[in-house]
Design a protein around this motif. Sequence first.
Motif, PDB file in Angstrom:
ATOM      1  N   GLY A 165       0.818  -1.203   0.000  1.00 15.81           N
ATOM      2  CA  GLY A 165       0.000   0.000   0.000  1.00 15.81           C
ATOM      3  C   GLY A 165       0.855   1.259   0.000  1.00 15.81           C
ATOM      4  N   PRO A 166       0.236   2.419   0.220  1.00 12.46           N
ATOM      5  CA  PRO A 166       0.942   3.690   0.076  1.00 12.46           C
ATOM      6  C   PRO A 166       1.875   4.050   1.220  1.00 12.46           C
ATOM      7  CG  PRO A 166      -1.312   4.066   0.754  1.00 12.46           C
ATOM      8  CD  PRO A 166      -1.206   2.599   0.478  1.00 12.46           C
ATOM      9  N   GLY A 167       1.831   3.319   2.322  1.00 13.86           N
ATOM     10  CA  GLY A 167       2.741   3.640   3.434  1.00 13.86           C
ATOM     11  C   GLY A 167       2.146   3.341   4.791  1.00 13.86           C
ATOM     12  N   ASP A 168       1.044   3.982   5.118  1.00 16.47           N
ATOM     13  CA  ASP A 168       0.397   3.801   6.405  1.00 16.47           C
ATOM     14  C   ASP A 168       0.027   2.330   6.589  1.00 16.47           C
ATOM     15  OD1 ASP A 168      -1.404   3.718   8.576  1.00 16.47           O
ATOM     16  OD2 ASP A 168      -2.192   5.710   8.133  1.00 16.47           O
ATOM     17  N   ILE A 222       9.386   1.187   2.265  1.00 13.46           N
ATOM     18  CA  ILE A 222       8.434   0.509   3.130  1.00 13.46           C
ATOM     19  C   ILE A 222       8.524   1.079   4.545  1.00 13.46           C
ATOM     20  CG2 ILE A 222       7.741  -1.700   4.126  1.00 13.46           C
ATOM     21  CD1 ILE A 222       7.229  -1.477   1.133  1.00 13.46           C
ATOM     22  N   ASP A 223       7.368   1.451   5.104  1.00 13.83           N
ATOM     23  CA  ASP A 223       7.322   2.017   6.453  1.00 13.83           C
ATOM     24  C   ASP A 223       7.798   0.971   7.471  1.00 13.83           C
ATOM     25  OD1 ASP A 223       6.132   2.815   9.082  1.00 13.83           O
ATOM     26  OD2 ASP A 223       5.244   4.413   7.874  1.00 13.83           O
ATOM     27  N   LYS A 240       6.505  -4.887  -1.577  1.00 10.22           N
ATOM     28  CA  LYS A 240       6.679  -3.764  -2.487  1.00 10.22           C
ATOM     29  C   LYS A 240       5.676  -2.668  -2.140  1.00 10.22           C
ATOM     30  CE  LYS A 240       7.838  -5.048  -6.675  1.00 10.22           C
ATOM     31  NZ  LYS A 240       9.305  -5.081  -6.534  1.00 10.22           N
ATOM     32  N   GLY A 241       6.102  -1.425  -2.260  1.00  9.69           N
ATOM     33  CA  GLY A 241       5.207  -0.313  -1.991  1.00  9.69           C
ATOM     34  C   GLY A 241       4.054  -0.276  -2.982  1.00  9.69           C
ATOM     35  N   GLY A 242       2.901   0.191  -2.519  1.00 16.32           N
ATOM     36  CA  GLY A 242       1.743   0.283  -3.401  1.00 16.32           C
ATOM     37  C   GLY A 242       1.257  -1.085  -3.822  1.00 16.32           C
ATOM     38  N   ASP A 243       1.092  -1.268  -5.119  1.00 12.99           N
ATOM     39  CA  ASP A 243       0.697  -2.548  -5.693  1.00 12.99           C
ATOM     40  C   ASP A 243       1.878  -3.102  -6.474  1.00 12.99           C
ATOM     41  OD1 ASP A 243      -1.901  -4.270  -6.674  1.00 12.99           O
ATOM     42  OD2 ASP A 243      -0.391  -4.097  -8.244  1.00 12.99           O
ATOM     43  N   PRO A 244       2.190  -4.385  -6.328  1.00  8.33           N
ATOM     44  CA  PRO A 244       3.388  -4.916  -6.978  1.00  8.33           C
ATOM     45  C   PRO A 244       3.350  -4.863  -8.499  1.00  8.33           C
ATOM     46  CG  PRO A 244       2.119  -6.680  -5.930  1.00  8.33           C
ATOM     47  CD  PRO A 244       1.532  -5.390  -5.475  1.00  8.33           C
ATOM     48  N   PHE A 245       2.145  -4.785  -9.075  1.00  9.65           N
ATOM     49  CA  PHE A 245       2.035  -4.786 -10.529  1.00  9.65           C
ATOM     50  C   PHE A 245       1.769  -3.397 -11.115  1.00  9.65           C
ATOM     51  CE2 PHE A 245       0.931  -9.494 -11.669  1.00  9.65           C
ATOM     52  CZ  PHE A 245       2.171  -9.886 -11.190  1.00  9.65           C
TER      53      PHE A 245
END
Length: 260
Positions: free
Chosen positions: A20-23, A47-48, A96-101
């Motif tokens: 995801g975006p961080g949080d 990654i947080d 992975k940050g966000g979505d891996p794809f």
Amino acid sequence: MTDLAFPEFRPGEVWLVGAGPGDPRLLTLMALHALRSGDVIVHDELIDKRVLSLAAPGTAIQGAGKRGGTPSPHQSDINEHLIALAREGRKVVRLKGGDPFVFGRGGEEAQALAHAGIRFRVVPGITSGLAAAALAGIPATTRETNHAVILATGHRALDETSVRDWEAMARTGQPIILYMAMSNLARIAEVFLGAGLAADTPVAIIASATYAEERLLETELGRAAQDARDNGIGAPAIVAVGSVVGVRRHLLHALLQGEA
């Protein structure tokens, strides 16, 4: 979570997990299951630490971050490392940050794993561009403004071929959400303007989305790069361009932001 059935994480598997975006509160339940089930986590640069702290005790934590402008592992080396860990019988979380794809090179890693005969699973995550915009009160689509949205990455220098691609994006008239674009923002804006977008096209720059240090700058296309410099806003940031940015002002009076 006791009433939900989660797949078993077997030795020798690699799970490509979106953080995801961080949080960490924006992790999916499946991502949390992976973090608590794997025995080694190979994670991206941004990654947080709070996400990594959710791993089970004794889990090996390994950084494999790639970040523009700094020395980074080659993607081929990361691929080979994932394969080697799996062949050792490890339960490998590739975090992975966000979505891996979505601009995360997860597709490249999946292809390498498939070619090597390694079993893998994809755990989608909330992609940072859509999350940052939504949390700032910018809907990716509304029936009144647009019927499509373009996600694009702007970290590479614009050559003759890519300029034509960016011009084509601008001519669609659809909102564009840019990842990794801050170093090339001035040039991207120049191309957009040359392709016919108005200088007063609304732009929002959201830096460090979902983190305590998040900053948001509302501006216009013709001065976006200069305004970002003047306000000290840099990477990592998401840049939203287009009519949906203007929707934000109608939502601000009721939008809850940054609350625990």
